[in-house]
Design an enzyme around this catalytic site. Structure first.
Site, short mmCIF file in Angstrom:
data_model
loop_
_atom_site.label_atom_id
_atom_site.label_comp_id
_atom_site.label_asym_id
_atom_site.label_seq_id
_atom_site.Cartn_x
_atom_site.Cartn_y
_atom_site.Cartn_z
N SER A 448 87.66 -35.63 -38.95
CA SER A 448 87.53 -34.18 -38.77
C SER A 448 86.21 -33.85 -38.05
O SER A 448 85.98 -34.37 -36.97
CB SER A 448 87.65 -33.48 -40.11
OG SER A 448 87.81 -32.11 -39.92
N ASP A 527 98.56 -31.82 -37.38
CA ASP A 527 97.29 -31.22 -37.77
C ASP A 527 97.13 -29.83 -37.13
O ASP A 527 97.19 -29.70 -35.91
CB ASP A 527 96.15 -32.14 -37.32
CG ASP A 527 94.85 -31.87 -38.01
OD1 ASP A 527 94.55 -30.69 -38.28
OD2 ASP A 527 94.11 -32.84 -38.28
N HIS A 559 96.34 -32.38 -41.58
CA HIS A 559 94.91 -32.69 -41.62
C HIS A 559 94.49 -33.38 -42.91
O HIS A 559 93.64 -34.26 -42.90
CB HIS A 559 94.13 -31.38 -41.46
CG HIS A 559 92.68 -31.57 -41.21
ND1 HIS A 559 92.19 -31.99 -39.99
CD2 HIS A 559 91.58 -31.39 -42.00
CE1 HIS A 559 90.87 -32.05 -40.04
NE2 HIS A 559 90.47 -31.70 -41.25
P1 4NP Z 1 86.88 -30.52 -41.38
O1 4NP Z 1 87.64 -29.93 -40.10
O2 4NP Z 1 85.74 -31.33 -40.94
O3 4NP Z 1 87.92 -31.20 -42.17
O4 4NP Z 1 86.38 -29.29 -42.14
C1 4NP Z 1 87.26 -28.96 -39.24
C2 4NP Z 1 88.25 -28.16 -38.74
C3 4NP Z 1 87.95 -27.12 -37.88
C4 4NP Z 1 86.64 -26.91 -37.55
C5 4NP Z 1 85.62 -27.72 -38.02
C6 4NP Z 1 85.92 -28.76 -38.88
N1 4NP Z 1 86.34 -25.81 -36.73
O5 4NP Z 1 85.16 -25.61 -36.38
O6 4NP Z 1 87.25 -25.08 -36.38
#
Ligand code: 4NP
Length: 584
Positions: A448, A527, A559
């Site tokens: 992520s 995702d 995700h």
């Molecule tokens: P995470 O994923 O690291 O699992 O929280 C993200 C998803 C989207 C964004 C950042 C991290 N975003 O900035 O949109």
């Protein structure tokens, strides 16, 4: 100890099967908790008298509303779109009768939920908008308020719904909201402009919440009727002596005392009215207080999650759910250290180092970049880190600027600068690992936001890495913005502090030509947080330019990693790839 790949795969399987536990709440004689014991993230109940355990749900679940003692039901959401994260709301009797669909919501991402015995409140996002909803036991639902900022419900009673969010549209602050269900008016409350206020809990007209308005994060009580604010004071001193930086969770006991899990440097402790409830060292991820017993789920980087029952009168600990680490795994996990190193600008970066007993120092090392970015690596069981360590790699896990756990000033340092200062912190983690005799060669990996940082590090600092593994990563903020639903568009705006011009400059796709190290891409097909589509473009550029890479698209997955099979599909390619590209 030498280890061939088949042995590593067997070890990996053992590690990812080790269950995760977290206590959720208590109702009608039963402790409600999360468990992955049967391979799937599910809700379970434990009869606290007989200690009989029951699995309440079959398919993976997404989010659970905190149970309320006056209702025997457990309310939760489930993704019904193979990982696209469109949810419906279900309920199940805590005694373990059949699960039932409660609210057949239109297609939306439900991103927070709370309930009392009468109603269910939740926030949902579609591509078009975000809103606050109220659902009833007869299955009806109503959209009561459109939301234009990142807003989460936290609690509800017969009169009020409370929650928090960036309600003043300042990306660095959080305010409390109080929605009066009689008048339909949503009030925004902050003790001071510019402060961070979150996770309100209701008791009648009192709101208990965490705030940094006086500097440190501390707990306060706001009285809705009186309009007064008071700092929570405790009868015992242990809490003040521990001096927590942040709080994992808190609430009222039945007789009106405050219980709180305080956190400091990746470890947490439970306090009741300021008195420490003595438990083994590590990270308490939640606690449930029932009369004179505390149920605590905890773990450390060396010990998987267990659930303990602490007798508050005698301090005796009864392990109600044990989780023994197989000796062959235990033998591989070396020293765990908490250090701070100075980054490019002198900022100290709190970091966990987990050594592997399988290799010498300096040895092959992985920089593990956590996701979020408003998250952190703590001294808690972490199947990714343990899998790497048990496969023969040292791990350095920096809590780069923007991580939680170290105060609001530190957490908001990435706002308006994602992929800037935080990426430099990763580069300096590598420098520390080499200069301090931990690493001879270094790979970078993350999932992520950690996948995003991996792509960006490989493109902007190509000579630093032996290889990289990017799971569910972000390669193009502009395209991702267009593909996102209302909450993730808002998330991106908040993270970038609306600096649109940065979206392109901070996108890994702008640096793909410079990538030098072999790259392993792992990405869930469905995702909807970090969509696959931009990554497909990134892959074709890698191909056109003759880079070394491999790709694993995981079918029908979203995700979140919710099953043992999902975890295997992410970690097996990781271990195989490292085997090939981290050879001495
Ligand atoms: P995470 O994923 O690291 O699992 O929280 C993200 C998803 C989207 C964004 C950042 C991290 N975003 O900035 O949109």
């Amino acid at each position: 100890m030498s280890m061939d790949i088949t042995n590593k795969i067997r070890i990996l399987e053992t590690i990812i099967k080790i269950p995760y536990y977290m206590v959720i709440g208590y109702t009608h004689g039963r402790l409600i908790y999360y468990s992955t014991i049967e391979g799937i993230t599910n809700i379970w109940s434990l009869d606290v008298e007989s200690k009989v355990k029951r699995r309440l749900t079959r398919e993976p679940i997404s989010q659970v509303a905190e149970p309320k003692p006056d209702s025997p039901y457990v309310i939760y959401t489930r993704d019904v779109t193979k990982g696209k994260e469109h949810h419906k709301i279900y309920y199940v009797d805590s005694k373990g009768r059949e699960e039932k669909l409660l609210i057949d919501t239109p297609s939306m991402r439900i991103f927070s939920i709370a309930f009392d015995s009468e109603k269910i409140v939740f926030t949902g996002a579609t591509t078009k908008d975000m809103a606050l909803y109220i659902g009833k036991w007869n299955g009806s639902w109503e959209k009561v308020q459109k939301l234009s900022t990142l807003t989460f419900v936290a609690d509800v009673n017969d009169k009020y719904i409370v929650g928090h969010g960036t309600l003043k549209n300042n990306p660095k602050t959080l305010e409390i909201f109080i929605y009066d269900m009689e008048t339909g008016i949503m009030k925004i409350y902050t003790p001071r402009e510019g402060s961070v206020n979150k996770e309100p809990k209701l008791m009648g007209t009192k709101v208990l919440f965490e705030s940094n308005f006086k500097g440190k994060n501390r707990l306060y009580i706001y009285d809705i009727n009186e309009g007064t604010l008071s700092e929570v004071k405790y009868r015992f001193k242990d809490y003040d002596i521990f001096d927590p930086i942040e709080h994992v969770n808190y609430g009222w006991t039945k007789d009106g005392r405050i219980w709180v899990i305080g956190e400091r440097e990746g470890r947490s402790k439970l306090f009741i009215d300021g008195k420490e409830v003595k438990t083994p060292q590590g990270f308490i991820n939640n606690a449930v207080i029932v009369e004179d017993k505390a149920y605590v789920s905890l773990s450390s980087l060396r010990e998987p999650h267990r659930i303990l029952e602490v007798d508050l009168k005698t301090n005796n600990i009864n392990v109600v759910i044990d989780n023994k680490l197989p000796k062959e795994i235990e033998e591989r996990i070396g020293e765990v250290k908490f250090i701070r190193y100075k980054s490019f600008d002198g900022l100290e970066i709190p970091t966990f180092i987990i050594e592997s007993y399988l290799v010498s120092k300096p040895g092959p090392t992985i920089i593990y970049v956590h996701g979020g970015p408003w998250s952190e690596v703590v001294d808690a069981w972490n199947r990714v880190i343990v899998s790497l360590v048990a496969s023969g790699y040292h791990v350095i896990a920096p809590n780069f600027r923007g991580s939680t756990g170290y105060g609001e000033e530190f957490r908001t340092l990435d706002i308006g600068d994602p992929g800037g200062g935080d990426l430099m912190d990763i580069v300096y983690a590598r420098k520390w690992a080499i200069e301090n005799g931990l690493a001879d060669k270094i790979a970078i990996m993350g999932y992520s936001y950690g996948g995003y940082m991996t792509y960006l590090a490989l493109g902007k600092y190509p000579h630093l890495w032996s290889c990289g593994i990017a799971g569910a990563g972000i390669v193009d903020w502009e395209e991702m913005y267009v593909l996102s639903d209302a909450i993730f568009r808002k998330f991106i705006e908040t993270l970038f502090a609306s600096k649109r011009e940065l979206l392109r400059e901070r996108s890994p796709i702008a640096y793909v030509e410079k990538v030098k190290a072999p790259l392993c891409i792992i990405h869930p097909q469905n995702d909807t947080r970090t969509p696959l589509k931009p990554v497909l473009k990134y892959m074709s550029k890698l191909l056109e330019q003759g880079k070394t890479f491999e790709v694993h698209i995981i079918p029908d997955m979203g995700h979140r990693i919710l099953t043992v099979e999902d975890a295997l599909r992410v970690l097996l390619p990781t271990i195989m790839f490292l085997e090939k590209y981290m050879k001495p």
